[in-house]
Design a protein around this motif. Structure first.
Motif, PDB file in Angstrom:
ATOM      1  N   GLU A  81      34.257  39.307  42.573  1.00 40.44           N
ATOM      2  CA  GLU A  81      34.828  37.988  42.883  1.00 40.44           C
ATOM      3  C   GLU A  81      35.503  37.374  41.655  1.00 40.44           C
ATOM      4  O   GLU A  81      36.583  36.784  41.754  1.00 40.44           O
ATOM      5  CB  GLU A  81      33.738  37.039  43.409  1.00 40.44           C
ATOM      6  CG  GLU A  81      33.235  37.369  44.802  1.00 40.44           C
ATOM      7  CD  GLU A  81      32.320  38.588  44.837  1.00 40.44           C
ATOM      8  OE1 GLU A  81      32.185  39.183  45.918  1.00 40.44           O
ATOM      9  OE2 GLU A  81      31.751  38.941  43.768  1.00 40.44           O
ATOM     10  N   ASN A 126      40.085  38.461  53.773  1.00 38.66           N
ATOM     11  CA  ASN A 126      39.065  38.438  52.706  1.00 38.66           C
ATOM     12  C   ASN A 126      38.019  39.543  52.853  1.00 38.66           C
ATOM     13  O   ASN A 126      36.850  39.346  52.523  1.00 38.66           O
ATOM     14  CB  ASN A 126      38.385  37.066  52.653  1.00 38.66           C
ATOM     15  CG  ASN A 126      39.308  35.988  52.122  1.00 38.66           C
ATOM     16  OD1 ASN A 126      39.952  36.151  51.086  1.00 38.66           O
ATOM     17  ND2 ASN A 126      39.403  34.883  52.844  1.00 38.66           N
ATOM     18  N   SER A 139      39.573  36.557  41.226  1.00 41.37           N
ATOM     19  CA  SER A 139      39.963  35.164  40.974  1.00 41.37           C
ATOM     20  C   SER A 139      40.949  35.025  39.821  1.00 41.37           C
ATOM     21  O   SER A 139      41.588  33.977  39.671  1.00 41.37           O
ATOM     22  CB  SER A 139      38.720  34.319  40.685  1.00 41.37           C
ATOM     23  OG  SER A 139      38.155  34.678  39.427  1.00 41.37           O
TER      24      SER A 139
END
Length: 597
Positions: free
Chosen positions: A488, A506, A492
């Motif tokens: 994650e 996602n 990002s």
């Protein structure tokens, strides 16, 4: 040449110092290689989808009793900057090596040698000129991936890579940035010392750089001149065509008009033999002379070039989009393959097995991922500069008590095969998943998210249509490179990567193909099960594929229509210009008519 002054790097030399400049594509391990050379964390080096080095950085150290200065440079093909911006920054970096570098280390990551790698080397060679080749060495990173294979065996498998190595006078070295073996540093510095001796103890100088800059400027001027001449030729051809059309219209009009007048005169004088021909010839000749006189003049030239440039830009932009659309033209074989989906397969019933199609860029680890899923070596997977998967392949197995079928596909961006051929083969792979795949497993290698990765995802979307996103899951390979970082956190760090992941609802997973951990496969299958449940237990169908092909045809027709409209606009602009020019010949035509009376 105005920018050359900003890139000068003259200065006093330290005769005992070895100055090294690291150059290459973003994400290949330049900063890590610099740290390995210096034996310390001098440069920031972390797994990220975006380049960690955006500015020039210099660090010094004492390595095996030798003074070494390392200059790290921004990576090429970073999605955050244009190539021109990156190259300008790299030029500035050279000034940090004053009075000049002893070696340019072109860093390449061991793996597939794609078009991006090829273009990286070409851009570096163009930027620093022919002289730089004598001071250049290829540094391969991630040497641990060779395993029992030799670097010579690896290089021999790619003619393109062999050609690149030859331009560097067959100088190369391999680094494993994960191990702390000082021997690999000593060997690299020995090779650099040998190269320096061969160059008469010299280094790449400011004079060489200025010559490279001058050569670039001359090449730019030559290309601009050629483009200008070509544009003028095309514009003149169009003008000639429409001048001829206008002249023929005027000729017909005058022919009828003067014929009628001649008949009237003949009735009075019984003499109408030569007048029509003389009048028509004079009128048309005046028209042509007037038109080309104006067109040849400065006003006509400026108007023509301005109109041609404006409309030509529109036509060019649309033509690019039409070319892009052509990548997804349905072939005759594609229709046959979609029929195969409808007819089904002699293999397992749809409810009996999970069908997976693995797609992605060459070298991403597709075949290795297929092997990890099945728990055996079903597909050939070995480190190579060229793709190992040239045709569609299917393998089946039992995973966690259920039947699984994996279809491996040829990789995108392989330098040995053009993209159109690869896409045809990938489309053909669908028939091996009959009656249709439950999941498109889109494989991305953990590292920099470059334009190639971005275009890979777009091509898959264009080929299989918008509906395919519902059946897709992104699989990141080489998960061991994350170390303590979470996936994650990795995602990002790059907005474009985040956007792409969102397109796929996602859904993503991480694989370490080197680990024998079956838990990662179990977790992946669980995510695939959830995906299938979200899709009502269905799979990607022949109807969806045909819809994608129809949408592709429709888009192509729309783009062609726009192109035709732009071409018509070009005609209108030229015809309007011709009509204006024809009006200037009106007085001449009137005089000719007076002479006939």
């Amino acid at each position: 040449m105005s920018g050359v002054k900003n890139h000068r790097f003259g200065g006093a030399a330290d005769p005992s110092e070895r100055r090294l400049v690291l150059v290459g594509k973003t994400g290949v391990g330049k900063s890590a290689a610099g740290n390995t050379i210096l034996g310390r964390e001098a440069f920031e080096s972390e797994l990220s989808p975006s380049s960690m080095t955006s500015e020039c950085q210099k660090a010094k150290g004492d390595v095996e009793g030798r003074k070494v200065a390392v200059i790290d440079t921004p990576g090429l093909f970073d999605t955050n900057f244009t190539q021109e911006e990156v190259l300008n920054r790299i030029k500035m970096c050279v000034s940090l090596s004053a009075p000049g570098p002893h070696a340019f280390l072109v860093v390449l990551q061991l793996g597939r040698f794609t078009q991006e790698e090829k273009e990286t080397v070409r851009m570096i060679q163009t930027t620093f000129g022919e002289d730089a080749a004598k001071y250049t060495m290829v540094l391969f990173t991630h040497g641990d991936q060779l395993k029992k294979q030799t670097i010579e065996g690896f290089i021999s498998e790619s003619p393109d890579l062999k050609a690149i190595i030859r331009t560097c006078y067959d100088r190369y070295h391999v680094f494993n940035n994960e191990i702390k073996d000082p021997k690999q540093n000593s060997q690299l510095l020995d090779k650099i010392d040998k190269m320096t001796m061969a160059n008469g103890r010299s280094y790449y100088t400011n004079a060489m750089f200025l010559r490279a800059e001058e050569a670039i400027e001359k090449e730019k001027e030559r290309l601009l001149k050629e483009m200008k001449a070509e544009r003028q030729r095309e514009l003149q051809q169009l003008r000639t065509k429409y001048v001829g059309t206008a002249c023929r219209r005027e000729e017909n009009h005058l022919h009828i008009r003067y014929q009628n007048e001649a008949r009237a005169r003949a009735e009075r004088s019984n003499d109408f033999t030569a007048a029509p021909a003389v009048a028509i010839g004079a009128a048309c000749g005046a028209a042509i002379g007037g038109v080309f006189g104006i067109i040849g003049g400065p006003i006509g030239l400026v108007v023509g070039v301005a109109a041609g440039a404006a409309v030509g830009a529109t036509v060019g932009a649309i033509a690019v989009r039409v070319s892009d659309g052509c990548h997804v033209q349905p072939q005759a074989s594609d229709h046959k393959n979609s029929l195969l989906l409808v007819k089904g397969s002699r293999r397992q019933k749809p409810s009996d097995e999970l069908r997976i199609i693995v797609v992605g860029k060459t070298g991403g680890g597709k075949s290795a991922a297929g092997n990890t899923i099945l728990g055996r070596r079903a597909f050939e997977s070995e480190l190579s500069p060229s793709s190992r998967t040239a045709q569609c392949q299917r393998a089946e197995g039992e995973v966690g008590g259920r039947k699984v079928a994996v279809v491996d596909t040829p990789g995108l961006f392989d330098t040995n095969v053009n993209e159109e051929e690869v896409m045809k083969k990938i489309k053909a792979c669908i028939s091996l998943s009959a009656p249709g795949p439950h999941v498109f497993l889109v494989v991305l290698k953990l590292g920099r998210f470059t334009p190639e990765e971005e275009e890979t995802l777009r091509m898959i979307g264009r080929t299989f249509g918008e509906e395919a996103a519902r059946y897709s899951l992104v699989l990141f390979t080489h998960g061991d490179r994350l170390k303590k970082q979470t996936i994650e956190s990795f995602i990002s760090k790059n907005e474009r990567l985040k956007e792409m992941i969102q397109v796929f609802h996602n859904r993503y997973h991480v694989f370490n193909n080197e680990a024998g951990d079956r838990e990662q496969t179990v977790q992946l299958l669980e995510k695939m099960d959830r995906l299938t449940v979200d899709n009502g237990g269905g799979h990607y169908t022949a109807r969806m594929y045909r819809n994608a092909q129809r949408a592709s045809k429709k888009e192509k027709r729309r783009l062609l229509k726009e192109l035709k409209a732009a071409e018509q606009q070009m005609r209108s602009v030229l015809e309007a210009e011709v009509q204006r020019d024809m009006k200037t010949t009106g007085q001449t035509v009137k005089k000719d008519r007076c002479l006939l009376q």
